[in-house]
Design a protein around this motif. Sequence first.
Motif, mmCIF file in Angstrom:
data_model
loop_
_atom_site.group_PDB
_atom_site.id
_atom_site.type_symbol
_atom_site.label_atom_id
_atom_site.label_comp_id
_atom_site.label_asym_id
_atom_site.label_seq_id
_atom_site.Cartn_x
_atom_site.Cartn_y
_atom_site.Cartn_z
ATOM 1 N N LYS A 139 74.768 54.429 24.800
ATOM 2 C CA LYS A 139 73.557 53.774 25.294
ATOM 3 C C LYS A 139 73.769 52.270 25.471
ATOM 4 C CE LYS A 139 70.420 57.139 23.182
ATOM 5 N NZ LYS A 139 69.939 57.672 24.470
ATOM 6 N N ALA A 140 74.652 51.709 24.672
ATOM 7 C CA ALA A 140 74.864 50.260 24.718
ATOM 8 C C ALA A 140 75.511 49.806 26.017
ATOM 9 C CB ALA A 140 75.727 49.820 23.536
ATOM 10 N N THR A 141 76.231 50.699 26.715
ATOM 11 C CA THR A 141 76.913 50.280 27.940
ATOM 12 C C THR A 141 75.925 49.774 28.989
ATOM 13 O OG1 THR A 141 76.914 52.582 28.717
ATOM 14 C CG2 THR A 141 78.889 51.791 27.593
ATOM 15 N N ALA A 142 74.782 50.457 29.125
ATOM 16 C CA ALA A 142 73.770 50.019 30.094
ATOM 17 C C ALA A 142 73.126 48.718 29.642
ATOM 18 C CB ALA A 142 72.710 51.103 30.284
ATOM 19 N N THR A 143 72.814 48.625 28.349
ATOM 20 C CA THR A 143 72.183 47.410 27.829
ATOM 21 C C THR A 143 73.077 46.193 28.047
ATOM 22 O OG1 THR A 143 71.025 48.687 26.143
ATOM 23 C CG2 THR A 143 71.223 46.321 25.773
ATOM 24 N N ILE A 144 74.360 46.338 27.759
ATOM 25 C CA ILE A 144 75.293 45.218 27.918
ATOM 26 C C ILE A 144 75.399 44.809 29.381
ATOM 27 C CG2 ILE A 144 77.742 44.590 27.736
ATOM 28 C CD1 ILE A 144 77.802 46.333 25.177
ATOM 29 N N PHE A 145 75.398 45.780 30.277
ATOM 30 C CA PHE A 145 75.441 45.478 31.712
ATOM 31 C C PHE A 145 74.244 44.630 32.127
ATOM 32 C CE2 PHE A 145 73.981 46.623 35.993
ATOM 33 C CZ PHE A 145 75.078 46.222 36.758
ATOM 34 N N PHE A 146 73.037 45.028 31.686
ATOM 35 C CA PHE A 146 71.831 44.307 32.094
ATOM 36 C C PHE A 146 71.704 42.954 31.391
ATOM 37 C CE2 PHE A 146 70.410 48.529 33.594
ATOM 38 C CZ PHE A 146 70.064 48.155 34.887
ATOM 39 N N VAL A 147 72.276 42.821 30.222
ATOM 40 C CA VAL A 147 72.329 41.486 29.603
ATOM 41 C C VAL A 147 73.177 40.563 30.474
ATOM 42 C CG1 VAL A 147 73.189 40.175 27.629
ATOM 43 C CG2 VAL A 147 71.906 42.276 27.257
ATOM 44 N N GLY A 148 74.290 41.088 30.993
ATOM 45 C CA GLY A 148 75.095 40.315 31.925
ATOM 46 C C GLY A 148 74.331 39.932 33.169
ATOM 47 N N VAL A 149 73.537 40.869 33.693
ATOM 48 C CA VAL A 149 72.707 40.588 34.869
ATOM 49 C C VAL A 149 71.711 39.466 34.573
ATOM 50 C CG1 VAL A 149 70.934 41.543 36.401
ATOM 51 C CG2 VAL A 149 72.939 42.904 35.837
ATOM 52 N N MET A 150 71.123 39.492 33.389
ATOM 53 C CA MET A 150 70.128 38.488 33.015
ATOM 54 C C MET A 150 70.746 37.087 32.986
ATOM 55 S SD MET A 150 67.752 38.332 29.573
ATOM 56 C CE MET A 150 69.148 38.126 28.470
ATOM 57 N N PHE A 151 71.887 36.937 32.324
ATOM 58 C CA PHE A 151 72.526 35.624 32.249
ATOM 59 C C PHE A 151 73.093 35.192 33.601
ATOM 60 C CE2 PHE A 151 72.657 36.705 27.668
ATOM 61 C CZ PHE A 151 72.092 35.540 27.162
ATOM 62 N N GLY A 152 73.582 36.163 34.367
ATOM 63 C CA GLY A 152 74.114 35.841 35.681
ATOM 64 C C GLY A 152 73.051 35.314 36.618
ATOM 65 N N ALA A 153 71.838 35.860 36.508
ATOM 66 C CA ALA A 153 70.740 35.391 37.358
ATOM 67 C C ALA A 153 70.444 33.922 37.104
ATOM 68 C CB ALA A 153 69.489 36.238 37.099
ATOM 69 N N LEU A 154 70.483 33.519 35.834
ATOM 70 C CA LEU A 154 70.235 32.118 35.509
ATOM 71 C C LEU A 154 71.312 31.214 36.094
ATOM 72 C CD1 LEU A 154 69.154 32.483 31.769
ATOM 73 C CD2 LEU A 154 67.682 31.817 33.670
ATOM 74 N N LEU A 155 72.579 31.623 35.949
ATOM 75 C CA LEU A 155 73.672 30.773 36.418
ATOM 76 C C LEU A 155 73.728 30.700 37.940
ATOM 77 C CD1 LEU A 155 76.141 29.076 35.633
ATOM 78 C CD2 LEU A 155 77.521 31.138 35.902
ATOM 79 N N PHE A 156 73.667 31.846 38.612
ATOM 80 C CA PHE A 156 73.782 31.844 40.066
ATOM 81 C C PHE A 156 72.567 31.203 40.727
ATOM 82 C CE2 PHE A 156 77.207 34.862 39.385
ATOM 83 C CZ PHE A 156 78.091 34.519 40.399
ATOM 84 N N GLY A 157 71.398 31.332 40.106
ATOM 85 C CA GLY A 157 70.231 30.650 40.642
ATOM 86 C C GLY A 157 70.417 29.151 40.635
ATOM 87 N N SER A 158 70.975 28.625 39.540
ATOM 88 C CA SER A 158 71.194 27.185 39.433
ATOM 89 C C SER A 158 72.308 26.716 40.356
ATOM 90 C CB SER A 158 71.530 26.834 37.981
ATOM 91 O OG SER A 158 71.834 25.459 37.860
#
Length: 524
Positions: A139-158
């Motif tokens: 189950k953690a594989t999906a959670t870890i993927f979306f945590v990456g998506v969350m942080f990536g959104a902040l960086l790429f937006g900036s």
Amino acid sequence: MKFEDVLAAVNGFGRFQIMVSVISFIGRFTLPCHFFLNNFIAAIPSHHCDLSLLEDGGRYGNLTQAQKLVVGVPVRGDGSPDSCRMFLEPQYHLLMNSSNSSGAPTVPCQSGWVYDNSTFKTTLTSEWDLVCDQRGKNKATATIFFVGVMFGALLFGSLSDKFGRRIMLLVSYVSGMLFAIASAFSTSYVMFVVLRFFTGFCITGIVIISSVLTVEWVDIEHRKLIGVIDSLAWTFGSIIFAGLAYLVNEWRWLIVTVTAPVFFAIFIWRWMPESARWLIANGQLEKAQTYLKRCARMNRADGFSEALKMETLASIVVTEKKGRVYTYLDLIRTPNMRSLASRTGILWFCVATTFYGISFNITGFGLNMYLTQLVYALIELPTKISVYYLLDMIGRRSSMTGAMLMSGTCLGINILIPDDMSVARTVVAVFGKAFSSASFTILILYSSELFPTVVRQNGMGFNSSMARMGVAVSPLILLLDEVWKHLPQVILCSTAMLGAMVARTLRETRNRCLAETIEDIENL
């Protein structure tokens, strides 16, 4: 002069804008495949303890495989073999049609597991035995993927507000593709989840950058069309993904297959223009003029020379210092921007929580997972086509509010329907899924129109990270049925209603010019 006046002079929706939309569509096509990938690559096939390594000791003699299963593995209440335990000693009396195995000591599987590969040739589960006491890792594989998506959104937006939309889109393409392909050749579970984190981190740039870039190039009249087309890229990707997952049932090759379209997206990126709005807002007038002239040539627009003079472009942004670097802090420095960021952030969280909460909780179709994936995707088609007309008929704000209200209403109705009326519950849940899908479609376009050009990507990055937080929370909400079976539905219903109330406080953007600067927002 407004940028919309310049766009009108060069034809705000012609062949140039269609080209931008097509390039964006192809790049976004692979995104739902990666977002739903874990449903298939981490699927848990039927399994039971492996007894083959115990044969050498003579414990099972010359028994057939079926007989070994009978005497070596206890059965569950439904008559299927236990997935996680085996008898300490063979229970030969069970071969005599005796079902009495109570009291026989059992132990966890001693030599691994045997997996049913009739549906999946290989999965993460069978590759690294992510079952029983290791199921949490699955189950953690999906959670870890979306945590990456969350942080990536902040960086790429900036970064896309700082360095430009076009170059950061290429960075997202290339890095996302490399990490995804690398993850397909992982040699350990830890290596895989690390690479999946960075895959999610990088491909999220495709989502927020391409949607903003297309909106910034079209005129007011066609912004809603572009928003719906971008959303349909997600739907078509979801539909095709069901077929790809069915045809490619080996998890490594499935990752490679769904990543392959990015190669083509990188190739055609060379024709993707930079946002002229962003260039003007950052004082790069000559580059903006070059792209606008290219747009005019492709759209065969006449009489644009006056509109594209350097002094004309310079007059579009006159209230703030050109060349200034904008950051996420600019979302909270001034009162109106602070209010806008907080309200849209809450709205994105509510929409994502509702959408994924419903998606994870729809049951009763009686279909296998491939057909379920297809049905979920097909539900979105009529919904998004309806959104196209509603955006102009009743506006962005009313459409957003109505979609969230109806999602919440469907969730509330399902609380009242008895559990034995599974068909009725499923129908209502499907309507809830449709309305929540509509709210996501509206929200992406609506948010890009609300934020000014100078911090539009920062705003979308912040909002996207709030949405991913909602995705992470949704499964946890569904676990609350152990406290009270209707508690998840009550929470999701309340979340949807909260989203509707927040949406009602936002300003309408239908037939309005996009704000260019923070000062534009403060002067509204």
